[in-house]
Motif scaffolding. Structure first.
Motif, short mmCIF file in Angstrom:
data_model
loop_
_atom_site.label_atom_id
_atom_site.label_comp_id
_atom_site.label_asym_id
_atom_site.label_seq_id
_atom_site.Cartn_x
_atom_site.Cartn_y
_atom_site.Cartn_z
N ILE A 142 0.84 -1.20 0.00
CA ILE A 142 0.00 0.00 0.00
C ILE A 142 0.87 1.25 0.00
CG2 ILE A 142 -1.98 -1.09 1.14
CD1 ILE A 142 -1.13 0.38 3.73
N ASP A 143 0.30 2.32 -0.54
CA ASP A 143 0.89 3.65 -0.50
C ASP A 143 -0.21 4.61 -0.08
OD1 ASP A 143 1.99 6.16 -0.91
OD2 ASP A 143 2.63 5.77 -2.98
N LEU A 144 -0.10 5.14 1.14
CA LEU A 144 -1.15 6.00 1.69
C LEU A 144 -1.28 7.31 0.92
CD1 LEU A 144 -0.67 5.61 5.56
CD2 LEU A 144 -1.99 4.19 3.97
N ASP A 145 -0.24 7.71 0.22
CA ASP A 145 -0.27 8.98 -0.51
C ASP A 145 -0.42 8.75 -2.01
OD1 ASP A 145 0.13 10.60 1.84
OD2 ASP A 145 2.16 9.78 1.89
N GLY A 146 -1.18 7.73 -2.35
CA GLY A 146 -1.39 7.39 -3.75
C GLY A 146 -2.57 8.12 -4.35
N THR A 147 -3.08 7.55 -5.43
CA THR A 147 -4.22 8.14 -6.14
C THR A 147 -5.38 7.15 -6.27
OG1 THR A 147 -3.25 7.47 -8.26
CG2 THR A 147 -2.74 9.71 -7.46
N GLY A 148 -5.30 6.06 -5.50
CA GLY A 148 -6.37 5.06 -5.55
C GLY A 148 -6.18 4.01 -6.62
N GLN A 149 -4.95 3.81 -7.07
CA GLN A 149 -4.67 2.76 -8.04
C GLN A 149 -4.78 1.40 -7.34
OE1 GLN A 149 -4.07 3.48 -11.41
NE2 GLN A 149 -4.76 5.47 -10.63
N PHE A 150 -5.24 0.39 -8.07
CA PHE A 150 -5.42 -0.92 -7.44
C PHE A 150 -5.11 -2.05 -8.40
CE2 PHE A 150 -9.51 0.67 -8.97
CZ PHE A 150 -9.91 -0.33 -9.83
N ASP A 151 -4.67 -3.15 -7.81
CA ASP A 151 -4.41 -4.39 -8.56
C ASP A 151 -4.58 -5.53 -7.56
OD1 ASP A 151 -3.65 -6.37 -10.28
OD2 ASP A 151 -1.54 -5.79 -10.36
N ASN A 152 -5.81 -5.96 -7.38
CA ASN A 152 -6.16 -6.91 -6.34
C ASN A 152 -6.64 -8.23 -6.93
OD1 ASN A 152 -5.72 -4.93 -4.25
ND2 ASN A 152 -7.63 -3.98 -4.91
N LYS A 153 -5.98 -9.31 -6.52
CA LYS A 153 -6.34 -10.64 -7.02
C LYS A 153 -6.28 -11.62 -5.85
CE LYS A 153 -4.78 -9.94 -11.80
NZ LYS A 153 -4.68 -8.49 -11.69
N THR A 154 -7.46 -11.99 -5.38
CA THR A 154 -7.56 -12.91 -4.24
C THR A 154 -8.17 -14.25 -4.62
OG1 THR A 154 -9.79 -12.18 -3.59
CG2 THR A 154 -7.91 -10.94 -2.69
N GLY A 155 -8.69 -14.35 -5.83
CA GLY A 155 -9.41 -15.56 -6.22
C GLY A 155 -10.88 -15.51 -5.85
N VAL A 156 -11.29 -14.44 -5.19
CA VAL A 156 -12.70 -14.26 -4.78
C VAL A 156 -13.21 -13.01 -5.49
CG1 VAL A 156 -14.31 -14.01 -2.86
CG2 VAL A 156 -12.17 -15.30 -2.54
N GLY A 157 -13.96 -13.20 -6.56
CA GLY A 157 -14.34 -12.10 -7.45
C GLY A 157 -15.02 -10.94 -6.78
N PHE A 158 -16.05 -11.20 -5.99
CA PHE A 158 -16.77 -10.11 -5.34
C PHE A 158 -15.86 -9.36 -4.36
CE2 PHE A 158 -19.40 -8.31 -1.95
CZ PHE A 158 -20.21 -7.47 -2.70
N PHE A 159 -15.03 -10.10 -3.64
CA PHE A 159 -14.12 -9.49 -2.69
C PHE A 159 -13.10 -8.60 -3.40
CE2 PHE A 159 -10.42 -10.18 0.40
CZ PHE A 159 -10.85 -9.19 1.27
N ASP A 160 -12.58 -9.04 -4.54
CA ASP A 160 -11.67 -8.20 -5.33
C ASP A 160 -12.36 -6.88 -5.69
OD1 ASP A 160 -9.74 -10.17 -5.25
OD2 ASP A 160 -10.06 -10.83 -7.32
#
Length: 195
Positions: A19-37
């Motif tokens: 994580i970067d608290l001073d970001g712009t809200g960029q994301f790349d999340n892959k957990t294998g659980v579609g709704f959770f991503d």
């Protein structure tokens, strides 16, 4: 540099979070659980925290361990990235409307975890996702992030909207709380001398 990387491995899951608290809200999340991503993407976008999550879990059993352990790792990452918390606003709150639903969040980055959940879902599932896991995620985030976290459903009848409004309201409250306050001048937001 308010950034953190957490790797957490158990017999049930392997989680990597950046994580970067001073970001712009960029994301790349892959957990294998579609709704959770989808929910993690909302958390990143609306908090403006850049977030990358990779999770491998025992999904052949169910989604529980993956969701909960991701909450644990994200909480730990927040603690690491916030450091001594000097100069932050500390408190955040947001009332979020989404179609039929309104969910309110109030939080304190106090290092004293306490979780209040008044956000029951009218259905047990959103697609294949167990709705009770929304609560489990936020419980883990609160406990391991040292967050006093209150989430309240004002109204709403669609479980998808309720869950999404919860993630977005927490994101917006978190955005407020982690921001640096120019009037604080790097001072700790507490009279105790420690958070």
């Amino acid at each position: 540099m308010r950034k953190a990387t957490i790797s957490r491995k158990t017999a049930e899951t392997e989680i990597n979070v950046e994580i970067d608290l001073d970001g712009t809200g960029q994301f790349d999340n892959k957990t294998g659980v579609g709704f959770f991503d989808h929910m993690l993407d909302q958390l990143a976008r609306h908090s403006l925290i850049d977030m990358t999550v990779r999770a491998k879990g025992d999904l052949h059993i169910d989604d529980h361990h993956t969701v909960e352990d991701t909450g644990i790792a994200l909480g730990q990452a927040l603690v690491q990235a916030l450091g001594d918390k000097r100069g932050i606003r500390r408190y955040g709150h947001f009332a979020l409307a989404m179609d039929d639903t309104q969910v309110q969040c109030a939080l304190d980055l106090s290092a004293r975890p306490f979780f209040v959940w008044n956000c029951d879902m009218p259905t047990d599932k959103i697609g294949t996702f167990d709705t009770e896991l929304v609560r489990e995620f936020f419980q883990a985030l609160s406990t391991h992030g040292g967050i006093t976290l209150h989430i309240d459903r004002v109204h709403g009848f669609n479980s998808h909207h309720i869950a999404e409004a919860a993630f977005k309201s927490v994101a917006r409250a978190l955005r407020m709380a982690i921001e640096t306050d120019p009037r604080m001048g790097g001072v700790l937001p507490s009279t105790k001398g420690a958070l």
